[in-house]
Design an enzyme around this catalytic site. Structure first.
Site: not given
Ligand code: I6G
Length: 686
Positions: A35, A37, A84, A123, A425, A428, A443, A449
């Site tokens: 670190d 360095e 999503s 996820k 307590c 008791c 206690c 107790c």
């Molecule tokens: O919200 C997400 C979490 C993890 C993702 C996702 C993901 O892949 C490991 N992959 C996609 C294609 C999308 N949302 C739309």
């Protein structure tokens, strides 16, 4: 005036070097440089850039430290919408089956067709991020927002060591990398610890964070990058946004897995738990394997993601209402849930520790129904300020006991009362005290107790206390469970019938127990005192107290000031002894023990008691004919001798019994007087 060529070259070289080592450190977790360095090179670059501002560059490693605080975040329209991901509501294995069945149906596959190849990914419980590179340089980072428009948080994302600021030469001219920004559990704990310290020092406006996700979200949306930098974030890449077309210098990919491996080769962290899974069964195996390891991962995940691997098949499947049909998130049971506090009980442990416990409206969290959550101790309960009627976030991860993470303040009733620890307590009725420097209330009615019953009996019975041979944990458990005994004196009221009636207790063994009890009645004051289990009174203190006062009644009636006169007794011990004997219940138990026949020889208070062996050092070796080693030691110490473990020129006597070994040889060699048991008794008699 432009900078000399050597300076330009040195700056380029330093940037290159620092990028390389930052990647090894943050992404590969395999640093090659100490670190100190790294810091030296970093400072050199900072100085050169300060001297030559015309050579500043947004992809310099020095730019991670961020700039000025912002007034607000700019809005960014995503070039490619940030979709999503559909969530499989089923947390059981069947979630993977139904996804596979849907994919196969939508692709028009027959049962006889080969299994579909998927990629299984983690996820992360973090925030989705789009990071844009132009000509290999990080130019923008934006949150998902509503999927069309997000917020620009480039300054804060630059502070993440795992996010490359520049890419290798083979990266395309335009590249958007998508992934999750998160905070590791370790960094979260450290951050909260330092927040607690700041709060304790009276810092205004500081707070602790409920969970790593909450802390990460706060850091990403922090307007002051200097503060964001103190909140260590991490990143994992999982996909692409906009990318140069092949005719504009972009790569061609055929599978999602290939994309991930290429991202890794460009310096992005891709989880090493990512794997190809063929067919539903391998998805299930992946879900189960990650589920098993979930609690030992260094970060929170809320599920896994399955994606069809072939990009051609992904295109064929397409999207439905902004969700890709080729991907699904398969969750695990949530580790946090909302519920309400119905009561706050105080439980007493076997050692007398009082623990406040929130009684909750039953809630399914972390895979089980939870009705209790520990509040640990008074300080924790105050810090979280949990009150009866509150709506709270409860967390249960793995086998860890459930806990209240935070209160939802908006949902509090105006008349909710602050919790206070009881000073009595709840089991008791004895005084409950919190000693200086300790977090817990305890206690003080240890002998009486109900919660401490087993512990008190076991402590009293142990060899170093009154020594009731054969009365171990199993037997005490059984006797207490069967309600054959409830307090210590009950032990001495046992008859053969009570003992024989216990599980797997033959008559002979029962007789042995009764004989051991009978034998234990004849004890010494230090052993009896130690056996009472007064907090902070170990064997040595018990001996000191016995020596100083001579009689138990004098100890029981001593004031704190009188107790403080005893060698080695400080304020904590004195207070503890005094409080213990102030509890009527404890005194009652002592009286009952005496009336059951437990006796010991009492002596004179120390000042008047003769100490024939004061200043003498004695070593015990071998087995004496009638006295045990402990008995001989007690007697010698009571007479003022110091009992040592090895023989030296300073040893006054060696008391040797059968099979004495090298200590006896040494005594002879040094000319130390050797005594047998009879000789010891003569010595003690003065
Ligand atoms: O919200 C997400 C979490 C993890 C993702 C996702 C993901 O892949 C490991 N992959 C996609 C294609 C999308 N949302 C739309």
């Amino acid at each position: 005036m432009s900078a000399p060529v050597q300076v330009r070259e040195r700056i380029d070289a330093l940037r290159e070097l620092l990028h390389h080592h930052a990647h090894r450190y943050y992404v590969l977790d395999d640093p090659q440089l100490p670190d100190a360095e790294y810091d030296k090179l970093f400072r050199e670059l900072q100085e050169l850039e300060a001297q030559h501002p015309e050579l500043a560059s947004p992809d310099s490693p020095t730019q991670r430290v961020g700039g000025k605080p912002l007034d607000g975040f700019a809005r960014v329209r995503h070039k490619v919408p940030m979709l999503s991901i559909r969530t499989e509501t089923d947390i059981e294995a069947s979630g993977a089956h139904s996804f596979d069945a849907r994919v196969r149906r939508e692709l028009g596959l027959a049962e006889s067709d080969p299994p579909v190849e998927y990629v299984g990914e983690l996820k992360f419980d973090g925030l989705a991020m789009n990071i844009r590179y132009e000509n290999g340089v990080l130019v923008q980072a934006a949150t998902r927002g509503d999927g069309e428009i997000g917020e620009e948080v480039t300054q804060n994302i630059r502070t993440i060591g795992q996010v490359p600021l520049r890419l290798p030469k083979d990266a395309p001219p335009v590249l958007e990398v998508r992934g999750e920004v998160y905070m590791s559990r370790g960094d979260f704990e450290k951050l909260n610890e330092s927040q607690r310290e700041k709060i304790a020092k009276g810092a205004k406006g500081e707070k602790t964070f409920v969970n790593p996700r909450n802390a990460a979200a706060g850091a990403v949306r922090q307007l002051d990058p200097a503060i964001a930098r103190q909140r260590p974030l991490s990143f994992f890449a999982y996909g692409l946004g906009e990318i140069s077309a092949p005719e504009a210098g972009g790569p061609t990919f055929e599978t999602h897995f290939e994309i991930l491996m290429t991202l890794r080769s460009w310096g992005f962290p891709v989880s090493d738990r990512t794997q190809i899974a063929t067919g539903a069964d391998e998805l299930i195996a992946f879900h189960q394997a990650i589920g098993k390891d979930r609690d030992s991962l260094p970060f929170d995940i809320d599920g896994v993601v399955y994606k069809v691997n072939s990009l051609a098949l992904q295109r064929q499947l397409g999207f439905v209402s902004r969700e890709p049909r080729w991907a699904v998130a398969h969750k695990y049971p949530a580790q946090e849930q909302l519920t309400t506090v119905q009561a706050i009980d105080v439980q007493v442990g076997r050692t007398g520790k009082l623990t406040p416990v929130a009684k909750l409206a039953p809630v399914f969290v972390g895979g089980v129904t939870v009705t209790n959550a520990t509040l640990h101790n008074e300080d924790e309960a105050r810090r979280k300020d949990v009150r009866v009627g509150d709506t709270v976030i409860v967390r249960r991860a793995g086998d860890v006991i459930p806990e209240v993470v935070a209160v939802v303040p908006e949902k509090r009733h105006h008349d909710a009362l602050q919790f206070t620890m009881p000073r009595i307590c709840p089991v008791c009725g004895s005084d409950a005290v919190r000693e200086e420097g300790e977090a817990d209330y305890r206690c003080t009615g240890g002998l009486f107790c109900g919660a401490q019953r087993k512990q008190a009996i076991l402590h009293f019975a142990q060899r170093r206390a009154v020594d009731i041979d054969g009365l171990g944990e199993k037997l005490v458990d059984q006797m207490v469970e069967a309600k054959v005994i409830s307090t210590l004196p009950d032990l001495y009221r046992l008859g053969l019938a009570n003992v024989v009636a216990l599980d797997r207790m033959a008559e002979k063994s029962a007789q042995n127990v009764l004989a051991a009890l009978e034998k234990s009645k004849q004890t010494t004051l230090p052993r009896f005192l130690y056996g009472l289990g007064v907090r902070h009174v170990g064997e040595t203190t018990a001996k000191e107290l016995a020596r100083h006062f001579g009689k138990l009644d004098s100890i029981m009636d001593a004031s704190v000031e009188q107790l403080l006169e005893v060698p080695d007794v400080g304020p904590i011990v004195a207070e503890s002894v005094h409080t213990f004997f102030r509890q009527p219940h404890n005194r009652e138990v002592v009286e009952q023990l005496r009336s059951c026949g437990v006796t010991w020889e009492e002596g004179e208070p120390e000042a008047r008691a003769p100490k024939p062996l004061a200043g003498k050092t004695i070593v015990l070796t071998g087995t004496l004919p009638t006295l045990s080693r402990d008995q001989a030691k007690d007697m010698l110490e009571a007479a003022g001798a110091k009992v040592a473990g090895s023989v030296s020129k300073k040893t006054d006597y060696v008391v040797a019994g059968a099979e004495a070994g090298s200590k006896l040889d040494k005594a002879r060699e040094l000319g130390v007087t050797v005594l047998d048991e009879d000789g010891l008794r003569v010595l003690l008699a003065g």
